[in-house]
Each structure stands twice: as C-alpha cells, then as structure tokens.
Design an enzyme around this catalytic site. Sequence first.
Site, short mmCIF file in Angstrom:
data_model
loop_
_atom_site.label_atom_id
_atom_site.label_comp_id
_atom_site.label_asym_id
_atom_site.label_seq_id
_atom_site.Cartn_x
_atom_site.Cartn_y
_atom_site.Cartn_z
N ASN A 37 -15.15 6.38 1.23
CA ASN A 37 -14.01 6.73 2.07
C ASN A 37 -12.71 6.41 1.35
O ASN A 37 -12.02 7.32 0.88
CB ASN A 37 -14.10 5.96 3.39
CG ASN A 37 -12.95 6.28 4.33
OD1 ASN A 37 -12.05 7.04 4.00
ND2 ASN A 37 -12.98 5.68 5.50
N ASP A 38 -12.39 5.14 1.19
CA ASP A 38 -11.11 4.74 0.59
C ASP A 38 -10.88 5.36 -0.78
O ASP A 38 -9.75 5.70 -1.12
CB ASP A 38 -11.05 3.21 0.46
CG ASP A 38 -11.00 2.53 1.82
OD1 ASP A 38 -10.54 3.18 2.78
OD2 ASP A 38 -11.43 1.37 1.91
N VAL A 39 -11.94 5.51 -1.56
CA VAL A 39 -11.77 5.99 -2.94
C VAL A 39 -11.43 7.47 -3.00
O VAL A 39 -11.22 8.02 -4.08
CB VAL A 39 -13.03 5.72 -3.81
CG1 VAL A 39 -13.30 4.23 -3.90
CG2 VAL A 39 -14.24 6.46 -3.29
N THR A 40 -11.38 8.14 -1.82
CA THR A 40 -10.99 9.55 -1.79
C THR A 40 -9.70 9.76 -1.03
O THR A 40 -9.25 10.87 -0.86
CB THR A 40 -12.07 10.39 -1.08
OG1 THR A 40 -12.13 9.96 0.29
CG2 THR A 40 -13.43 10.22 -1.72
N SER A 91 -10.80 -1.00 3.50
CA SER A 91 -9.39 -1.37 3.50
C SER A 91 -8.81 -1.31 4.90
O SER A 91 -7.73 -1.78 5.15
CB SER A 91 -8.61 -0.41 2.60
OG SER A 91 -8.64 0.87 3.17
#
Lengths: 105, 464
Positions: free
Chosen positions: B391-394, B432
């Site tokens: 999720n966060d890494v995109t 996050s």
Amino acid sequence: MEAHSSEVFVIGLTVFFLACIIGYYVVWSVTPALHSPLMGVTNAISSVIIVGAILAAGPQGFDTSKIFGLIGVVLASVNIFGGFLVTYRMLSMFKKKTKKTKEKE
Amino acid sequence: MSSNMVAILYLISALLFIFALRGLSHPESSRMGNIFGVIGMIIAVFTTLMFKSVLSYYEIGAAILIGGAIGSFIALRIEMTALPQLVAAFHSLVGLAAVFVAAAAFYDPVAFSIGKVGSIKTASLVEMSIGTFIGAITFSGSVLAFGKLQGTISGKPIVFKFQHLINAVIFLLILFLIILFVINQSPTIFWTIVIVSILLGFLVVIPIGGADMPVVVSMLNSYSGWAACGIGFTLSNNLLIITGALVGASGAILSYIMSKGMNRSIINVVLGGFGGEQDTSASKDNSDKIVKQGNAEDAAYIMKNADSVIIVPGYGMAVAQAQHALREMGDILKKEGIEVRYAIHPVAGRMPGHMNVLLAEANVPYEEVLELDEINHDFPMTEVSFVIGANDVTNPAAKTDESSPIFGMPILDVEKSQSVLFVKRSMATGYSGVDNELFYRDNTTMLFGDAKKMCEDIVKSLSA
C-alpha cells in the site's frame, strides 16, 4: 602476543579500519535480491566469536570462566549451524528457479 | 602449533569470510560463497582447538553438538515468512555469546594472555567492557525485536515522556561504570554494566514501530558485528576484528539502504515513535469518494487482455501465504504471451531482501524480479499493475503531499500504468496510517478479499 600492549592495539586498529573498508566495498557489491542471505551469512560468521569461547572452555577442570566459555560455545554453535543452514536453504531457492527456467527454454 | 601458523590459518579463514560475502554479488556464485564461509569457520574452530591450552575436547565437542543440533533443527524447520524473527533471535545469541566470552576473559585473563585476575591490562579492560556493553545491547534489543516481529509483543511503538533523556542518562551511567570498572576491576561492576546495558537495549528498541523493523533488524546485525569486534580487540585476535568489522559494515549499509527506502534518516528511525499513531483525518476526507470494486473475473479479464503486467507484492502477500498462488497466476499469464514481472520496493517485507526470498521460495525466476530503480521507468509502458498486499510503497502522496508522513519516500510508480488492480482485505490504511488516493482513481479497481483466495480465484477464471 609478547609485543607491547599499545603496539598490539595499534595493529588491531589498523586491521579494523582496513576490514571496515573491505566490508564497505564488498557489501555494496551484494545484489539487493540477496540481502536476506547476506544477513544469514553475516550472522553465521559473526559467531566466529566461538574462537574466544573455546579458549575460555579449553583448560581442564571446572571454574567460572570455563562454564562461561562452554555456554558461549553452545550459543555460537546455534548461530553457526543455524546461520549457514538457513542461508543454504535460501540460496538453493534461488537455484531451483534458474534450473526451471533453463528447462523451459 | 606456532603462533605464526595460527595467525596464517586465521588469515585464511578471514579471507574465506570475505569471499563468502563477495559471492553474494550474484545468485550463481552465492552458493559457493556460502561454502567458503563454512570452510572458513571450520578452519577457525580447528585452529583454535589446536592451541596448547585447549584440552577439554569432550566438553567443547559436546557443547558444539548441542548448539549445532538446536541451530540446525531451527534452521531447517523455519518458515521463510518467519525469517526476520529467526535472524533477530540469532542476533541476540551473538550478543549473549559476546557477553559470556567477555565474562570468561574477565574471570580467567591468563587463558587469554591479558594479565592476571585483579591486574588485567587497562586496554584489555576497556575493550572488554565495550564488547560487553555492545553485546548486551544487541542481546536485549534483538529479544525485543524478535517479540515484536513474532507478534508476542505489540508492534506499536511505545513512547513515553523523557524517553530520550532517560536513554542518554543511562548511557552516561554506563560510561561512568566502565571507567569505574577499569579502575577497580570489580566483578559487581562488571555485572552491573551487563544489566544496565540489557536495560538500555530494551529501551532503545521499544519506541520503534513494526514498519521500521527492517531497519532495526539491520541495525542489530551491525551491532552484533561490532560486539564481535570488541571481543576481538580484547583477545588481540585479528580474525575476530576482521569478521566483526565485515558484519558491522554490512549491517550498517543495510540499515542505510532501508532507511533510504523510507526516506528517513537512521537517527529518525532510532528515535522511534513512527507507525500506527497518525491521526485518521485524512481518511475521513475520502469517506464519500467512490471506489471502483471488482472481483476475480474482472481482474482475470483485465490482465488477460493486457500485453504487460507488473506485480507489486508487499508483506500482506506473505502474511496471506499467497506467493504460490500468485506465481501460478503469473505462469498462466506468461503462457498467454503476456510479459509478467515483479517489482520489489526496498522495504517490502520485514527484513532486507525478504520479498525476494519469498518469491524465490514460490519458484518465481529471479530474472523476473526487479528492484525499484530497475523497473520504475517501465510503469508508463505497462498496461496493468497488480498490487498485492502493498500500500504505502505505491502511494503517490509520497511525491505530492508535503504534509504526508511518507512524503519523500521513493515509491513504485504504479499510478503511471494504464490500470491498477489492488488486492486488499479492506480499505484500511497501511503501516504509515496514511490513506492512499490511488484507491479512488478511475483506472483503479479494488479487489477486496484474502490475497491467497483472490489469486486462486483469478487462476480459476483465467483457466476457465
């Protein structure tokens, strides 16, 4: 080991800094895909501390120092065997696939 | 054996360790590297056993067998998803072993030629206490990291008032104790250093959240190396100094890579408190936005009609044990003539390189698994991005929203591909705690459900 203690220390320090530099370049050359096996290997080799534990466990008879040494040997051995074996397992997974792709080609 | 002979054998062993790390530059040479490591270790152990003072072969042999059996049993049984916990546990043992070796040297300095009880050389005392200090911190820090990774202890960061001040005071206390120890060589002070350092190790890791664990594991890796170094100085043993420095450097570099992957300084991670405590106001703003939902058949249809698919796996995929089903899906797509590749973010997984191992375990060829730098420019030319358990890494907010806690973090540009498929259990935010605006875009289809079940269903639809 008969040299002056300051001399021994300076030699150690020389070795230390050179080893850090070697470590720096060698580790940067490790491919990111193999960072987990890298941790496995470093884990295993840092247990070379077993050398110190064997020296402590070496003398005959039983005293405090020997018991500490033997505990150290057990702990380090867990790491040495565990570290190398788990790395071996990881790396053989990276092998299997190559074979398969080659078979497919 | 002469001391020169010993020095040469230790040197060979150290060189073999360097080659062991060098081998990891490519998967093909890596297995040979591991064998070099094993040979180096065997040489080191046998050389030491040849020492005149080493006589108790039975006890030492038994100790090696016990430790070796435990280590082998664990290493052969461990699930690859649990790798980070295992590594943390192993680090704690290195730390503890360092403490015991230092204690042994303190109680029997003659065996290590560093003086006599009560009159150990000052330099050796300093080195010994530093080795003990780092070893004890590594031990307790790793135990706590193990607990957090295993889920025995909550992964949420535990923050309290004056945390850093307390840590600083404890650190000064340890420095004071070390000086005291060097002066009077009292066993009581030695053990006080051990206990206080253990306490500090706990306090240092406690504020660090679950998402930061890759950095912590790398950092502890580094510490375990420095601990070995400290012992190496105590015993004037070059092999230990070299190996410790290699491991220390390795862990430090990995920590650097990991923190860079999250666009945070190592200091920022160490100070902790990140993860799980952001306010949820951002997600409220989006509560009325429309999310396009799809099912497995839709996903199968979209991917079947594409030329290229990039799969972006995250830790959620590993938790759901979806890697095998995912690989099967990839295989079918490849058979259809579709280009399938995998994009790995530096901090995907719970330790450096974890995701690569999990995909390797599922028989994904490593040539298809690419790092962020290698694949990011290909997203605009890609038809479908299949994001699974990440999720966060995109999240494009990392580029656009300066107020976002993940702002500045390098991300995989899945937004640039023509369509995005998101496999997620729910609309929940990532580690996050930040909402992902990608979910609400027109070209995004959300696939709600268990990652493994979803992959299996897509496989069924593709084969139908």
